[in-house]
Design a protein around this motif. Structure first.
Motif, PDB file in Angstrom:
ATOM      1  N   ASN A  34       0.823  -1.219   0.000  1.00  0.00           N
ATOM      2  CA  ASN A  34       0.000   0.000   0.000  1.00  0.00           C
ATOM      3  C   ASN A  34       0.852   1.262   0.000  1.00  0.00           C
ATOM      4  O   ASN A  34       0.379   2.346   0.330  1.00  0.00           O
ATOM      5  CB  ASN A  34      -0.949   0.006   1.200  1.00  0.00           C
ATOM      6  CG  ASN A  34      -0.212   0.001   2.530  1.00  0.00           C
ATOM      7  OD1 ASN A  34       1.004   0.147   2.562  1.00  0.00           O
ATOM      8  ND2 ASN A  34      -0.939  -0.165   3.615  1.00  0.00           N
ATOM      9  N   GLY A  35       2.115   1.102  -0.355  1.00  0.00           N
ATOM     10  CA  GLY A  35       3.008   2.242  -0.423  1.00  0.00           C
ATOM     11  C   GLY A  35       3.780   2.520   0.845  1.00  0.00           C
ATOM     12  O   GLY A  35       4.604   3.441   0.890  1.00  0.00           O
ATOM     13  N   THR A  36       3.539   1.729   1.889  1.00  0.00           N
ATOM     14  CA  THR A  36       4.229   1.903   3.158  1.00  0.00           C
ATOM     15  C   THR A  36       5.452   1.000   3.220  1.00  0.00           C
ATOM     16  O   THR A  36       5.360  -0.193   2.919  1.00  0.00           O
ATOM     17  CB  THR A  36       3.296   1.556   4.335  1.00  0.00           C
ATOM     18  OG1 THR A  36       2.134   2.376   4.263  1.00  0.00           O
ATOM     19  CG2 THR A  36       3.995   1.781   5.667  1.00  0.00           C
ATOM     20  N   ASP A  37       6.581   1.559   3.587  1.00  0.00           N
ATOM     21  CA  ASP A  37       7.802   0.760   3.731  1.00  0.00           C
ATOM     22  C   ASP A  37       7.777  -0.033   5.029  1.00  0.00           C
ATOM     23  O   ASP A  37       7.426   0.491   6.088  1.00  0.00           O
ATOM     24  CB  ASP A  37       9.044   1.658   3.709  1.00  0.00           C
ATOM     25  CG  ASP A  37       9.376   2.151   2.317  1.00  0.00           C
ATOM     26  OD1 ASP A  37       8.892   1.539   1.343  1.00  0.00           O
ATOM     27  OD2 ASP A  37      10.110   3.150   2.196  1.00  0.00           O
ATOM     28  N   VAL A  38       8.130  -1.314   4.935  1.00  0.00           N
ATOM     29  CA  VAL A  38       8.237  -2.195   6.087  1.00  0.00           C
ATOM     30  C   VAL A  38       9.691  -2.645   6.193  1.00  0.00           C
ATOM     31  O   VAL A  38      10.312  -3.006   5.182  1.00  0.00           O
ATOM     32  CB  VAL A  38       7.311  -3.421   5.938  1.00  0.00           C
ATOM     33  CG1 VAL A  38       7.510  -4.395   7.089  1.00  0.00           C
ATOM     34  CG2 VAL A  38       5.860  -2.985   5.847  1.00  0.00           C
ATOM     35  N   GLU A  39      10.216  -2.631   7.408  1.00  0.00           N
ATOM     36  CA  GLU A  39      11.605  -3.032   7.598  1.00  0.00           C
ATOM     37  C   GLU A  39      11.826  -4.474   7.159  1.00  0.00           C
ATOM     38  O   GLU A  39      11.021  -5.362   7.454  1.00  0.00           O
ATOM     39  CB  GLU A  39      11.991  -2.896   9.070  1.00  0.00           C
ATOM     40  CG  GLU A  39      13.456  -3.217   9.352  1.00  0.00           C
ATOM     41  CD  GLU A  39      13.816  -3.084  10.818  1.00  0.00           C
ATOM     42  OE1 GLU A  39      14.981  -3.363  11.149  1.00  0.00           O
ATOM     43  OE2 GLU A  39      12.932  -2.709  11.621  1.00  0.00           O
ATOM     44  N   ALA A  40      12.897  -4.712   6.424  1.00  0.00           N
ATOM     45  CA  ALA A  40      13.247  -6.053   5.962  1.00  0.00           C
ATOM     46  C   ALA A  40      14.761  -6.212   6.069  1.00  0.00           C
ATOM     47  O   ALA A  40      15.496  -5.858   5.144  1.00  0.00           O
ATOM     48  CB  ALA A  40      12.797  -6.269   4.522  1.00  0.00           C
ATOM     49  N   PRO A  41      15.239  -6.729   7.179  1.00  0.00           N
ATOM     50  CA  PRO A  41      16.685  -6.892   7.331  1.00  0.00           C
ATOM     51  C   PRO A  41      17.240  -7.863   6.302  1.00  0.00           C
ATOM     52  O   PRO A  41      16.532  -8.789   5.873  1.00  0.00           O
ATOM     53  CB  PRO A  41      16.839  -7.441   8.751  1.00  0.00           C
ATOM     54  CG  PRO A  41      15.512  -8.032   9.086  1.00  0.00           C
ATOM     55  CD  PRO A  41      14.490  -7.223   8.346  1.00  0.00           C
ATOM     56  N   PRO A  42      18.465  -7.680   5.874  1.00  0.00           N
ATOM     57  CA  PRO A  42      19.056  -8.596   4.894  1.00  0.00           C
ATOM     58  C   PRO A  42      19.038 -10.035   5.398  1.00  0.00           C
ATOM     59  O   PRO A  42      19.254 -10.298   6.571  1.00  0.00           O
ATOM     60  CB  PRO A  42      20.490  -8.084   4.743  1.00  0.00           C
ATOM     61  CG  PRO A  42      20.423  -6.660   5.156  1.00  0.00           C
ATOM     62  CD  PRO A  42      19.394  -6.595   6.232  1.00  0.00           C
ATOM     63  N   MET A  43      18.787 -10.951   4.499  1.00  0.00           N
ATOM     64  CA  MET A  43      18.745 -12.368   4.848  1.00  0.00           C
ATOM     65  C   MET A  43      20.140 -12.872   5.198  1.00  0.00           C
ATOM     66  O   MET A  43      21.109 -12.608   4.490  1.00  0.00           O
ATOM     67  CB  MET A  43      18.174 -13.174   3.677  1.00  0.00           C
ATOM     68  CG  MET A  43      17.966 -14.646   3.964  1.00  0.00           C
ATOM     69  SD  MET A  43      16.871 -15.417   2.744  1.00  0.00           S
ATOM     70  CE  MET A  43      17.702 -15.018   1.207  1.00  0.00           C
ATOM     71  N   THR A  44      20.229 -13.607   6.281  1.00  0.00           N
ATOM     72  CA  THR A  44      21.501 -14.177   6.719  1.00  0.00           C
ATOM     73  C   THR A  44      21.681 -15.581   6.147  1.00  0.00           C
ATOM     74  O   THR A  44      20.725 -16.206   5.667  1.00  0.00           O
ATOM     75  CB  THR A  44      21.551 -14.269   8.244  1.00  0.00           C
ATOM     76  OG1 THR A  44      20.532 -15.184   8.694  1.00  0.00           O
ATOM     77  CG2 THR A  44      21.324 -12.900   8.880  1.00  0.00           C
ATOM     78  N   ASP A  45      22.882 -16.110   6.235  1.00  0.00           N
ATOM     79  CA  ASP A  45      23.136 -17.484   5.798  1.00  0.00           C
ATOM     80  C   ASP A  45      22.330 -18.471   6.635  1.00  0.00           C
ATOM     81  O   ASP A  45      21.814 -19.468   6.104  1.00  0.00           O
ATOM     82  CB  ASP A  45      24.622 -17.811   5.916  1.00  0.00           C
ATOM     83  CG  ASP A  45      25.469 -17.116   4.868  1.00  0.00           C
ATOM     84  OD1 ASP A  45      24.897 -16.538   3.922  1.00  0.00           O
ATOM     85  OD2 ASP A  45      26.707 -17.139   4.999  1.00  0.00           O
ATOM     86  N   GLU A  46      22.212 -18.202   7.928  1.00  0.00           N
ATOM     87  CA  GLU A  46      21.450 -19.099   8.794  1.00  0.00           C
ATOM     88  C   GLU A  46      19.992 -19.185   8.346  1.00  0.00           C
ATOM     89  O   GLU A  46      19.400 -20.266   8.294  1.00  0.00           O
ATOM     90  CB  GLU A  46      21.523 -18.627  10.246  1.00  0.00           C
ATOM     91  CG  GLU A  46      20.763 -19.521  11.216  1.00  0.00           C
ATOM     92  CD  GLU A  46      20.798 -19.005  12.639  1.00  0.00           C
ATOM     93  OE1 GLU A  46      20.398 -19.762  13.548  1.00  0.00           O
ATOM     94  OE2 GLU A  46      21.217 -17.848  12.860  1.00  0.00           O
ATOM     95  N   GLU A  47      19.420 -18.029   8.022  1.00  0.00           N
ATOM     96  CA  GLU A  47      18.033 -17.995   7.563  1.00  0.00           C
ATOM     97  C   GLU A  47      17.889 -18.658   6.191  1.00  0.00           C
ATOM     98  O   GLU A  47      16.943 -19.408   5.936  1.00  0.00           O
ATOM     99  CB  GLU A  47      17.562 -16.546   7.505  1.00  0.00           C
ATOM    100  CG  GLU A  47      16.118 -16.372   7.080  1.00  0.00           C
ATOM    101  CD  GLU A  47      15.716 -14.910   7.037  1.00  0.00           C
ATOM    102  OE1 GLU A  47      14.538 -14.650   6.760  1.00  0.00           O
ATOM    103  OE2 GLU A  47      16.586 -14.035   7.257  1.00  0.00           O
ATOM    104  N   TYR A  48      18.819 -18.368   5.308  1.00  0.00           N
ATOM    105  CA  TYR A  48      18.828 -18.929   3.949  1.00  0.00           C
ATOM    106  C   TYR A  48      18.775 -20.454   3.995  1.00  0.00           C
ATOM    107  O   TYR A  48      18.056 -21.091   3.221  1.00  0.00           O
ATOM    108  CB  TYR A  48      20.089 -18.434   3.251  1.00  0.00           C
ATOM    109  CG  TYR A  48      20.381 -18.962   1.876  1.00  0.00           C
ATOM    110  CD1 TYR A  48      19.576 -18.674   0.789  1.00  0.00           C
ATOM    111  CD2 TYR A  48      21.543 -19.731   1.657  1.00  0.00           C
ATOM    112  CE1 TYR A  48      19.876 -19.144  -0.485  1.00  0.00           C
ATOM    113  CE2 TYR A  48      21.864 -20.186   0.392  1.00  0.00           C
ATOM    114  CZ  TYR A  48      21.019 -19.897  -0.675  1.00  0.00           C
ATOM    115  OH  TYR A  48      21.333 -20.362  -1.928  1.00  0.00           O
ATOM    116  N   LEU A  49      19.501 -21.045   4.935  1.00  0.00           N
ATOM    117  CA  LEU A  49      19.598 -22.504   5.031  1.00  0.00           C
ATOM    118  C   LEU A  49      18.679 -23.107   6.097  1.00  0.00           C
ATOM    119  O   LEU A  49      18.716 -24.319   6.325  1.00  0.00           O
ATOM    120  CB  LEU A  49      21.050 -22.911   5.327  1.00  0.00           C
ATOM    121  CG  LEU A  49      22.071 -22.564   4.247  1.00  0.00           C
ATOM    122  CD1 LEU A  49      23.481 -22.746   4.773  1.00  0.00           C
ATOM    123  CD2 LEU A  49      21.851 -23.404   2.993  1.00  0.00           C
TER     124      LEU A  49
END
Length: 206
Positions: A34-49
């Motif tokens: 809806n045009g509002t920015d939501v925080e999205a921290p960069p994906m880590t290796d731990e999260e990726y796997l």
């Protein structure tokens, strides 16, 4: 060359979906819709796997061998993606962000080659990334290659059956415009899965 009018909305959808997924994975913010920015921290290796349930399919070091119910590691490089010969295990294994992003990136890279490249790349030529940063970069490169392939397609190409010779889909039997539509659906489908897995990963730490 002018972009065919019927390709324009599909190209715009592709660009929006790529941008939103890229931001969802790399941050620092993503559009909520809806045009509002939501925080999205960069994906880590731990999260990726991250394997949220037992016996997931993922990407793994080749030295570790394939995971549960997999019989091989697809791709090239030091890492591979869990796979098995047809018929695949039933019910299908749950797959990690790494698996889904690798699959999506391979699809874009190979279809780009089989539409506007050498028409020769195979899954064995696709480099599987074992770290989040490398996977995000590979996704961006593959998406850009597919977009370039689309920009080279005129109206005749869009109607040509087998314009894409990608061997792991219906490409050799379908008009290219149908393949363009299908790739967008794959991007939206797997992008939503990856976004949900990010939410679940974050939720366990709240």
């Amino acid at each position: 060359m002018a972009t065919p009018a019927r390709l324009t909305p599909l190209l715009e959808q592709f660009d929006w979906a790529c941008g939103r997924l890229g931001n969802r994975m790399a941050g620092p913010v993503v559009d909520s819709g809806n045009g509002t920015d939501v925080e999205a921290p960069p994906m880590t290796d731990e999260e990726y796997l991250w394997e949220p349930v037992p016996d997931c399919w993922s990407v793994r070091p080749r030295t570790a061998g394939p995971g549960p119910r997999a019989t091989a590691l697809a791709g090239t490089g030091d890492w591979g993606r869990d796979t098995a010969a047809f018929p695949h295990p039933s019910p299908p294994p749950f797959t990690t962000i790494a698996w889904r992003l690798s699959h999506l990136t391979e699809l874009l890279a190979l279809r780009a080659d089989h539409s506007a490249g050498s028409h020769s790349l195979t899954r064995n030529d696709f480099r599987v990334e074992g770290h989040a940063a490398g996977a995000l970069a590979a996704f961006g490169t593959a998406a850009a290659a597919w977009r370039t392939a689309l920009l080279g397609a005129d109206d005749t190409a869009l109607d040509t059956v087998g314009y894409s010779t990608y061997p792991h889909g219906s490409d050799p039997e379908d008009p290219f415009i149908d393949i363009v539509w299908w790739v967008n659906q794959e991007l939206l489908h797997h992008g939503a899965e990856i976004a949900l897995l990010r939410d679940l990963y974050r939720g366990q730490n709240i």
